[in-house]
Design a protein around this motif. Structure first.
Motif, PDB file in Angstrom:
ATOM      1  N   ASN A  42     -21.400 -75.336 -76.409  1.00 48.87           N
ATOM      2  CA  ASN A  42     -20.261 -76.242 -76.562  1.00 48.87           C
ATOM      3  C   ASN A  42     -20.075 -77.116 -75.323  1.00 48.87           C
ATOM      4  O   ASN A  42     -19.713 -78.297 -75.434  1.00 48.87           O
ATOM      5  N   HIS A  55     -26.331 -78.809 -80.692  1.00 49.95           N
ATOM      6  CA  HIS A  55     -25.608 -78.631 -81.965  1.00 49.95           C
ATOM      7  C   HIS A  55     -26.349 -77.640 -82.863  1.00 49.95           C
ATOM      8  O   HIS A  55     -25.730 -76.790 -83.516  1.00 49.95           O
ATOM      9  N   SER A  58     -25.913 -74.172 -81.441  1.00 52.43           N
ATOM     10  CA  SER A  58     -24.523 -73.776 -81.672  1.00 52.43           C
ATOM     11  C   SER A  58     -24.351 -73.308 -83.114  1.00 52.43           C
ATOM     12  O   SER A  58     -23.739 -72.262 -83.376  1.00 52.43           O
ATOM     13  N   LEU A  62     -23.258 -69.587 -84.317  1.00 52.26           N
ATOM     14  CA  LEU A  62     -22.100 -69.386 -85.192  1.00 52.26           C
ATOM     15  C   LEU A  62     -22.495 -68.617 -86.450  1.00 52.26           C
ATOM     16  O   LEU A  62     -21.738 -67.770 -86.946  1.00 52.26           O
ATOM     17  N   ARG A  67     -19.528 -67.019 -88.665  1.00 50.84           N
ATOM     18  CA  ARG A  67     -18.566 -68.131 -88.699  1.00 50.84           C
ATOM     19  C   ARG A  67     -19.252 -69.307 -89.406  1.00 50.84           C
ATOM     20  O   ARG A  67     -19.640 -70.295 -88.801  1.00 50.84           O
ATOM     21  N   GLU A  70     -17.961 -73.141 -89.601  1.00 51.30           N
ATOM     22  CA  GLU A  70     -18.198 -73.825 -88.328  1.00 51.30           C
ATOM     23  C   GLU A  70     -19.690 -74.083 -88.117  1.00 51.30           C
ATOM     24  O   GLU A  70     -20.086 -75.126 -87.577  1.00 51.30           O
ATOM     25  N   ALA A  73     -20.738 -77.146 -90.012  1.00 47.74           N
ATOM     26  CA  ALA A  73     -20.310 -78.377 -89.342  1.00 47.74           C
ATOM     27  C   ALA A  73     -21.243 -78.729 -88.191  1.00 47.74           C
ATOM     28  O   ALA A  73     -21.661 -79.890 -88.042  1.00 47.74           O
ATOM     29  N   ALA A  74     -21.605 -77.731 -87.378  1.00 45.58           N
ATOM     30  CA  ALA A  74     -22.504 -77.976 -86.248  1.00 45.58           C
ATOM     31  C   ALA A  74     -23.890 -78.385 -86.733  1.00 45.58           C
ATOM     32  O   ALA A  74     -24.513 -79.308 -86.177  1.00 45.58           O
TER      33      ALA A  74
END
Length: 201
Positions: A42, A55, A58, A62, A67, A70, A73-74
């Motif tokens: 992050n 990204h 990440s 996640l 998760r 999230e 989205a990343a």
């Protein structure tokens, strides 16, 4: 651990270097310190929003933390920044499945298979997802493609066995389950085989 220590020192000296934050995150994740790794990724994306691999990593981290929204989205950001990387498409597809976004997952798997057509794992998960969507003809083509690339591929045989069972082709299902077990014994495949045998004379 030594690499992580050295990277920690480098980050302390150059805290605004996004590439160092990314490398530090990778080292932390290798040590199974997922939360610390995520924080490093992050920081990398905050410093350099166009750093696609930060990204991507990440999103993968996640995923490992369950998760999934999230993660999607990343990984969508990573795909936008590097649309030609099959691995990023594949990881997006896996995360999308976890949140029930089947069509997005299918599109990602199909793109990954186009970008990297010689990777059997991609054809297998594409076939599995197509089968779950009821698109059996396409699923069979994808799974057979996985087997052409890796003969004896246990996961593809198991998925083909499930597909055949769903279509009432029990003898074919049994043959695929047995081929899967010959390549790699697994409790789930044993269970699938027993269920299919139960319906044969």
């Amino acid at each position: 651990a030594r690499a992580e220590t050295l990277l920690s020192r480098a980050v302390a000296l150059r805290p605004t270097a996004a590439a160092l934050q990314l490398q530090h995150g990778l080292a932390l994740r290798a040590l199974h310190r997922a939360d610390a790794a995520l924080a490093a990724f992050n920081r990398a994306t905050a410093l350099e929003p166009e750093l696609a691999e930060a990204h991507h990593q990440s999103g993968n981290t996640l995923k490992s933390l369950n998760r999934f929204a999230e993660a999607v989205a990343a990984l969508r950001t990573a795909v936008r920044l590097t649309p030609e990387r099959a691995a990023v498409q594949l990881n997006l597809g896996v995360a999308a499945l976890e949140i029930g976004a089947r069509e997005e997952a299918l599109a990602a798997f199909q793109r990954a298979a186009t970008l990297e057509p010689t990777r059997p794992e991609t054809h297998n998960i594409l076939g599995h997802t197509l089968a779950a969507a009821g698109r059996h003809t396409e699923a069979r083509a994808a799974l057979n493609g996985a087997l052409r690339l890796r003969p004896g591929y246990a996961a593809a045989h198991d998925n083909l066995g499930r597909l055949c069972k769903a279509e009432g082709l029990l003898a074919d299902a049994v043959a695929h389950f047995r081929a899967a077990l010959a390549a790699q014994p697994a409790p789930g495949t044993h269970s699938n085989l027993l269920l299919a045998l139960n319906y044969l004379p």
